[in-house]
Design a protein around this motif. Sequence first.
Motif, PDB file in Angstrom:
ATOM      1  N   SER A  50       1.031  -1.303   0.115  1.00 11.19           N
ATOM      2  CA  SER A  50      -0.132  -0.088  -0.013  1.00 11.19           C
ATOM      3  C   SER A  50       0.943   1.286  -0.159  1.00 11.19           C
ATOM      4  O   SER A  50       0.556   2.374  -0.264  1.00 11.19           O
ATOM      5  CB  SER A  50      -0.989   0.026   1.204  1.00 11.19           C
ATOM      6  OG  SER A  50      -0.280   0.255   2.365  1.00 11.19           O
ATOM      7  N   TYR A  51       2.232   1.170   0.610  1.00 11.48           N
ATOM      8  CA  TYR A  51       2.980   2.543   0.527  1.00 11.48           C
ATOM      9  C   TYR A  51       3.863   2.400  -1.042  1.00 11.48           C
ATOM     10  O   TYR A  51       3.966   2.996  -1.585  1.00 11.48           O
ATOM     11  CB  TYR A  51       3.807   2.326   1.655  1.00 11.48           C
ATOM     12  CG  TYR A  51       3.144   2.287   3.083  1.00 11.48           C
ATOM     13  CD1 TYR A  51       2.824   3.430   3.263  1.00 11.48           C
ATOM     14  CD2 TYR A  51       3.293   1.019   3.824  1.00 11.48           C
ATOM     15  CE1 TYR A  51       2.081   3.262   4.548  1.00 11.48           C
ATOM     16  CE2 TYR A  51       2.581   1.081   4.823  1.00 11.48           C
ATOM     17  CZ  TYR A  51       1.942   2.129   5.468  1.00 11.48           C
ATOM     18  OH  TYR A  51       1.313   2.185   6.726  1.00 11.48           O
ATOM     19  N   ALA A  52       4.636   0.938  -1.373  1.00 13.41           N
ATOM     20  CA  ALA A  52       5.364   0.837  -2.349  1.00 13.41           C
ATOM     21  C   ALA A  52       4.846   0.977  -3.585  1.00 13.41           C
ATOM     22  O   ALA A  52       5.379   1.552  -4.711  1.00 13.41           O
ATOM     23  CB  ALA A  52       6.041  -0.434  -2.245  1.00 13.41           C
ATOM     24  N   VAL A  53       3.488   0.807  -3.639  1.00 10.27           N
ATOM     25  CA  VAL A  53       2.472   1.176  -4.852  1.00 10.27           C
ATOM     26  C   VAL A  53       2.985   2.702  -5.612  1.00 10.27           C
ATOM     27  O   VAL A  53       3.039   2.797  -6.761  1.00 10.27           O
ATOM     28  CB  VAL A  53       1.237   1.107  -4.765  1.00 10.27           C
ATOM     29  CG1 VAL A  53       0.587   1.822  -3.825  1.00 10.27           C
ATOM     30  CG2 VAL A  53       0.488   0.793  -6.084  1.00 10.27           C
ATOM     31  N   VAL A  54       3.160   3.366  -4.596  1.00  9.97           N
ATOM     32  CA  VAL A  54       3.194   4.967  -5.023  1.00  9.97           C
ATOM     33  C   VAL A  54       4.487   5.005  -5.947  1.00  9.97           C
ATOM     34  O   VAL A  54       4.115   5.591  -7.008  1.00  9.97           O
ATOM     35  CB  VAL A  54       3.682   5.883  -3.781  1.00  9.97           C
ATOM     36  CG1 VAL A  54       4.142   7.174  -4.162  1.00  9.97           C
ATOM     37  CG2 VAL A  54       2.134   5.987  -3.058  1.00  9.97           C
ATOM     38  N   ARG A  55       5.802   4.607  -5.691  1.00 14.57           N
ATOM     39  CA  ARG A  55       6.469   4.883  -6.826  1.00 14.57           C
ATOM     40  C   ARG A  55       6.398   3.862  -8.009  1.00 14.57           C
ATOM     41  O   ARG A  55       7.080   4.619  -9.018  1.00 14.57           O
ATOM     42  CB  ARG A  55       7.903   4.287  -6.082  1.00 14.57           C
ATOM     43  CG  ARG A  55       8.670   5.398  -5.177  1.00 14.57           C
ATOM     44  CD  ARG A  55       8.999   6.511  -6.060  1.00 14.57           C
ATOM     45  NE  ARG A  55       9.757   7.668  -5.082  1.00 14.57           N
ATOM     46  CZ  ARG A  55       9.582   8.974  -5.784  1.00 14.57           C
ATOM     47  NH1 ARG A  55       8.894   9.479  -6.654  1.00 14.57           N
ATOM     48  NH2 ARG A  55      10.307   9.832  -4.899  1.00 14.57           N
ATOM     49  N   LYS A  56       5.594   3.315  -8.108  1.00 12.79           N
ATOM     50  CA  LYS A  56       5.340   2.497  -9.342  1.00 12.79           C
ATOM     51  C   LYS A  56       4.709   3.336 -10.421  1.00 12.79           C
ATOM     52  O   LYS A  56       4.867   3.133 -11.718  1.00 12.79           O
ATOM     53  CB  LYS A  56       4.585   1.139  -9.145  1.00 12.79           C
ATOM     54  CG  LYS A  56       5.358  -0.113  -8.686  1.00 12.79           C
ATOM     55  CD  LYS A  56       4.262  -1.475  -8.670  1.00 12.79           C
ATOM     56  CE  LYS A  56       4.919  -2.412  -7.896  1.00 12.79           C
ATOM     57  NZ  LYS A  56       3.986  -3.049  -7.306  1.00 12.79           N
ATOM     58  N   TYR A  57       3.816   4.138  -9.859  1.00 11.15           N
ATOM     59  CA  TYR A  57       2.988   5.121 -10.670  1.00 11.15           C
ATOM     60  C   TYR A  57       3.272   6.468 -10.496  1.00 11.15           C
ATOM     61  O   TYR A  57       2.911   7.334 -11.269  1.00 11.15           O
ATOM     62  CB  TYR A  57       1.518   4.937 -10.104  1.00 11.15           C
ATOM     63  CG  TYR A  57       1.005   3.536 -10.447  1.00 11.15           C
ATOM     64  CD1 TYR A  57       0.455   3.219 -11.788  1.00 11.15           C
ATOM     65  CD2 TYR A  57       1.052   2.544  -9.323  1.00 11.15           C
ATOM     66  CE1 TYR A  57       0.034   2.061 -12.212  1.00 11.15           C
ATOM     67  CE2 TYR A  57       0.676   1.222  -9.668  1.00 11.15           C
ATOM     68  CZ  TYR A  57       0.407   1.008 -10.984  1.00 11.15           C
ATOM     69  OH  TYR A  57      -0.162  -0.419 -11.309  1.00 11.15           O
ATOM     70  N   ALA A  58       4.228   6.599  -9.592  1.00 11.24           N
ATOM     71  CA  ALA A  58       4.859   8.099  -9.811  1.00 11.24           C
ATOM     72  C   ALA A  58       6.347   8.047  -9.548  1.00 11.24           C
ATOM     73  O   ALA A  58       6.887   8.641  -8.446  1.00 11.24           O
ATOM     74  CB  ALA A  58       4.172   8.879  -8.459  1.00 11.24           C
ATOM     75  N   PRO A  59       7.048   7.801 -10.485  1.00 13.12           N
ATOM     76  CA  PRO A  59       8.423   7.638 -10.518  1.00 13.12           C
ATOM     77  C   PRO A  59       9.406   8.893 -10.235  1.00 13.12           C
ATOM     78  O   PRO A  59      10.403   8.870  -9.695  1.00 13.12           O
ATOM     79  CB  PRO A  59       8.819   7.135 -11.769  1.00 13.12           C
ATOM     80  CG  PRO A  59       7.572   7.127 -12.537  1.00 13.12           C
ATOM     81  CD  PRO A  59       6.294   7.385 -11.972  1.00 13.12           C
ATOM     82  N   SER A  60       8.588  10.033 -10.724  1.00 16.32           N
ATOM     83  CA  SER A  60       9.418  11.188 -11.113  1.00 16.32           C
ATOM     84  C   SER A  60       9.322  12.428 -10.005  1.00 16.32           C
ATOM     85  O   SER A  60      10.154  13.388  -9.972  1.00 16.32           O
ATOM     86  CB  SER A  60       9.622  11.714 -12.538  1.00 16.32           C
ATOM     87  OG  SER A  60       8.047  12.325 -12.499  1.00 16.32           O
ATOM     88  N   ILE A  61       8.267  12.260  -9.226  1.00 20.92           N
ATOM     89  CA  ILE A  61       7.789  13.496  -8.342  1.00 20.92           C
ATOM     90  C   ILE A  61       8.464  13.444  -6.958  1.00 20.92           C
ATOM     91  O   ILE A  61       8.725  12.238  -6.606  1.00 20.92           O
ATOM     92  CB  ILE A  61       6.262  13.504  -8.395  1.00 20.92           C
ATOM     93  CG1 ILE A  61       5.694  12.054  -7.870  1.00 20.92           C
ATOM     94  CG2 ILE A  61       5.752  13.891  -9.641  1.00 20.92           C
ATOM     95  CD1 ILE A  61       4.301  12.168  -7.339  1.00 20.92           C
ATOM     96  N   PRO A  62       8.411  14.433  -6.245  1.00 17.94           N
ATOM     97  CA  PRO A  62       8.668  14.232  -4.831  1.00 17.94           C
ATOM     98  C   PRO A  62       7.768  13.512  -3.983  1.00 17.94           C
ATOM     99  O   PRO A  62       6.482  13.896  -4.031  1.00 17.94           O
ATOM    100  CB  PRO A  62       8.982  15.840  -4.225  1.00 17.94           C
ATOM    101  CG  PRO A  62       9.008  16.805  -5.700  1.00 17.94           C
ATOM    102  CD  PRO A  62       8.174  15.937  -6.551  1.00 17.94           C
ATOM    103  N   VAL A  63       8.266  12.638  -3.423  1.00 17.48           N
ATOM    104  CA  VAL A  63       7.298  11.798  -2.529  1.00 17.48           C
ATOM    105  C   VAL A  63       7.733  11.794  -1.228  1.00 17.48           C
ATOM    106  O   VAL A  63       8.993  11.741  -0.736  1.00 17.48           O
ATOM    107  CB  VAL A  63       7.289  10.208  -2.970  1.00 17.48           C
ATOM    108  CG1 VAL A  63       6.523   9.339  -1.842  1.00 17.48           C
ATOM    109  CG2 VAL A  63       6.707  10.170  -4.205  1.00 17.48           C
ATOM    110  N   LEU A  64       6.733  12.239  -0.288  1.00 21.43           N
ATOM    111  CA  LEU A  64       7.101  12.353   1.267  1.00 21.43           C
ATOM    112  C   LEU A  64       6.732  11.336   2.090  1.00 21.43           C
ATOM    113  O   LEU A  64       5.408  10.984   2.241  1.00 21.43           O
ATOM    114  CB  LEU A  64       6.601  13.657   1.679  1.00 21.43           C
ATOM    115  CG  LEU A  64       6.843  14.631   0.524  1.00 21.43           C
ATOM    116  CD1 LEU A  64       5.966  15.851   0.964  1.00 21.43           C
ATOM    117  CD2 LEU A  64       8.132  15.152   0.344  1.00 21.43           C
ATOM    118  N   ALA A  65       7.668  10.458   2.866  1.00 22.04           N
ATOM    119  CA  ALA A  65       7.218   9.534   3.841  1.00 22.04           C
ATOM    120  C   ALA A  65       6.548  10.411   5.113  1.00 22.04           C
ATOM    121  O   ALA A  65       6.614  11.589   5.167  1.00 22.04           O
ATOM    122  CB  ALA A  65       8.419   9.052   4.302  1.00 22.04           C
ATOM    123  N   ASN A  66       5.946   9.544   6.040  1.00 22.34           N
ATOM    124  CA  ASN A  66       5.180  10.258   6.941  1.00 22.34           C
ATOM    125  C   ASN A  66       5.163   9.380   8.231  1.00 22.34           C
ATOM    126  O   ASN A  66       4.912   8.124   8.155  1.00 22.34           O
ATOM    127  CB  ASN A  66       3.889  10.585   6.690  1.00 22.34           C
ATOM    128  CG  ASN A  66       2.865  11.190   7.438  1.00 22.34           C
ATOM    129  OD1 ASN A  66       2.729  10.777   8.603  1.00 22.34           O
ATOM    130  ND2 ASN A  66       2.321  12.479   7.079  1.00 22.34           N
TER     131      ASN A  66
END
Length: 365
Positions: A118-134
């Motif tokens: 549920s977390y890791a999925v983000v990078r599969k679909y958003a490889p290039s934007i800033p992603v912020l852990a929480n």
Amino acid sequence: MLNRMNDAPSNITIERKHNHVELCLRDDVLFDGTTSGFETLGFRHNALPELRFSDIGLTATFLGRKIGAPLMISSMTGGFDKAVMLNRRFAEAAEHFGIPLGIGSMRQALENGSQRESYAVVRKYAPSIPVLANIGAPEVAKGLSAADILTLLELVEADALIVHLNPAQEMFQPEGDTDFRRVLEELSRLAAAVPVPLIAKEVGCGISGDCAGKLLDAGVRVIDVAGAGGISWQKVEELRYIRQSGNENRFSSEALRELLNWGIPTARCIAEVAKLRELPAYGSFEIIASGGIRSGIDIAKSLALGAGIAASAGQLLRALHENRLEETIETWLNDLRAVLFLTGTPSPGQLGQQHLIYKHRPILS
Ligand SMILES: Cc1cc2nc3c(=O)[nH]c(=O)nc-3n(C[C@H](O)[C@H](O)[C@H](O)COP(=O)(O)O)c2cc1C
């Protein structure tokens, strides 16, 4: 009251996240006495914009990187089965617009690995934007190990780590952790240990200028004010408490009305925090404006008050649920373009206090 003592911590975390999303979608959990304060502001019209509407670009800078527009999808989900789809959709939209995405609290990933996807999925679909852990202040106060930090950052290949400060939410939460001693001390240790910038945010009660100063002294690089005016997390947790315990009398009715609407209006927070820049000690830190953002006009007002970007959670969750996420973001960006055109401002980063009209009196007077 349900006996939750025997539930494994991770099961409680998974169930709580699921409850939160459902309550935010189906119940009345918005502030209803305290407002964001944006309604007290207007813009000075410029009859000579000397711009062509279609030339107005919206690119902005965040954490030293160019982003598609000064908007972020704020921290919401992760850590339960439905979050795989929610985070996938948020990631697709964020990637489409080239805007940053916050992940919901990753506490569940520290408790066990059952919901990693549920977390890791983000990078599969958003490889290039800033992603912020929480992660939350109560976890930080207990002291995060080097292995914990690595788990949080690696799972989403994070560009920054957000720590959310949520004392009112924890106080109302049936199983809340109200031990906020040592948060600042541990934040300072974390800031020194973490290899990415540290961001501090509230969840709807706001960060004052005083608190922001202490956070910046501790090594925090970005303040997300998350002020009052959108979702009241006291209301969300009060509903969970009543449904679990059947008890509505934890506080007197007068106090409850005040506490459910407790928080500093978002516009006030931005103005207070931005004022710190006048002090040589603080120089150039970044401000994220969030809490009750409802349109591109609110984004524009946030930028004019001193924020670098604005962020939204509740409104974008509802938009996603109603299958109009990209359409909503596109509309908000067009609202912002309209303000830039009518104030004669070529780019979002050039909006400033000089473009504002105070309908009553200045927010800080
Ligand atoms: C369903 C949902 C879950 C949230 N979970 C988190 C979280 O895990 N961590 C966090 O920092 N903020 C969380 N938030 C708070 C938002 O990031 C935001 O600070 C708050 O809702 C105020 O913004 P809004 O008025 O735009 O909703 C959540 C918000 C929503 C709607």
